[in-house]
Scaffold this motif. Sequence first.
Motif: not given
Length: 222
Positions: A17, A78-79, A81-82, A94
Amino acid sequence: MGINLGDTFPNFEANTTEGKIKFHDWLGDSWGILFSHPADYTPVCTTELGLMAKMIPEFEKRNVKVIALSIDSVQDHQGWSQDINAYIGREPVQKLPFPIIADEKRELAVQLGMLDPAEKSKDASLWTARAVFVVGPDKKMKLSILYPATTGRNFDEILRVIDSLQLTACKKVATPVNWKVGGECMILPNISSEEATQLFPKSFRTEKLPSSKNYMRFTPQP
């Protein structure tokens, strides 16, 4: 496959990431933790990554870099992480305060011996176990803990172990059961009493046991 204590940790390349990394370059002169996860958007992993995000300052104080691995893509990470940030009450951005490796083909999980033969995903692929690898600045593996996919880790224990590893790397002591920073340490068996007197000016005590073997020697933490 897998890696044993004392082995040089593989200098793998991976997408994360935070961009592409080469592990040894990423680690630099720091200690490092690599911890793996069965998959993105899974409940136990979300609690673990959320807690790690909160605990990062404790690892930074110890000069420890943290990197995670999960068998999904950077975009999925990343998604996810939200969600993780929202779960711990932070802005749902993200990004987490550490990179997550994308291991979609499970190549790194296989190389490092991380797969859990008892747990499979919906497509019958083996899940990645919850591995914890601690790597020293010399790039050698100092600790390996392997949890099954269904059991969440204890990050307080991981911090405790790092404190012990860093202490015993530079002092000729071992740490006894349930040791914590500031507690008594034990003098290594291969150190004579004469040498111990010189090494540990705060003195040491010897536990008297029926065998009369003076191997249980305790000293204040150096």
